[in-house]
Design an enzyme around this catalytic site. Structure first.
Site, PDB file in Angstrom:
ATOM      1  N   HIS A   1       0.844  -1.202   0.000  1.00 49.88           N
ATOM      2  CA  HIS A   1       0.000   0.000   0.000  1.00 49.88           C
ATOM      3  C   HIS A   1       0.880   1.254   0.000  1.00 49.88           C
ATOM      4  CE1 HIS A   1      -3.614   2.367   1.417  1.00 49.88           C
ATOM      5  NE2 HIS A   1      -2.627   3.171   1.754  1.00 49.88           N
ATOM      6  N   GLU A   2       1.866   1.294   0.895  1.00 52.64           N
ATOM      7  CA  GLU A   2       2.739   2.473   0.986  1.00 52.64           C
ATOM      8  C   GLU A   2       3.646   2.582  -0.235  1.00 52.64           C
ATOM      9  OE1 GLU A   2       1.766   4.508   3.079  1.00 52.64           O
ATOM     10  OE2 GLU A   2       0.689   3.186   4.423  1.00 52.64           O
TER      11      GLU A   2
END
Length: 177
Positions: A143-144
């Site tokens: 996600h990051e």
């Protein structure tokens, strides 16, 4: 002293930019940003945060998994700064699970991600690390990592039926109401 930074919201162009590599990990501005990112993630009950989310278009994010009201079943780990990260390899298995984002408040969605990944990153002390991440922590990393390439989790949702508001998520998924 760490400060809580303002989180850029969906629509801010910084969230759609390709972030730049970091030239000097030991630069005091980078070190302060790491501390501020950790403080900001913890303050917002986040399990990770990327530099572009605080309007810094550089390849840095924090993975800080721990149980919170947003993620009550998250495993606990020490907040870890990951600089110029890479995904070296990944499992064939893809798992869909719920995600939210500090830059997209109020929305949750089922997002397909690799169940296991092998990653490389530079730590805040300038050391190169290589490790395998699985399950929820692998999800946070992916996600990051997407934030560094101008991708938000909604871009990965397969259909709109896989989305709900945070309120419904808390009632239906977290509290099984």
């Amino acid at each position: 002293m760490s400060e809580i930074l303002q989180v850029s919201q969906l629509g801010n162009p910084v969230l759609r930019r390709q972030a730049r590599p970091i030239q000097n990990v030991r630069d005091e501005r980078i070190q302060k940003l790491i501390d501020d990112l950790i403080a900001t993630a913890i303050s917002a009950n986040g399990v990770g945060i990327a530099a572009p989310q605080v309007s810094q278009s550089i390849r840095l994010f924090i993975v800080a998994s721990r149980p919170s009201p947003r993620y009550p079943h998250a495993p606990t780990m020490e907040p870890t700064a990951m600089i110029d990260p890479k995904i070296v390899s990944h499992s064939a298995e893809i798992v869909k699970d719920w995600e939210g984002c500090l830059s997209i408040p109020g929305i949750r969605a089922l997002v397909p991600r690799y169940q296991a990944i092998e990653v490389e990153y530079t730590s805040r002390d300038g050391e190169l690390h290589r490790r395998e991440l699985t399950d929820f922590v692998a999800r946070i990393f992916q996600h990051e990592y997407d934030h560094l390439d101008g991708i938000v989790f909604l871009d990965r949702v397969e259909n709109t039926g896989d989305m709900m508001t945070e309120q419904e998520y808390q009632q239906r998924i977290v509290n099984k109401g």
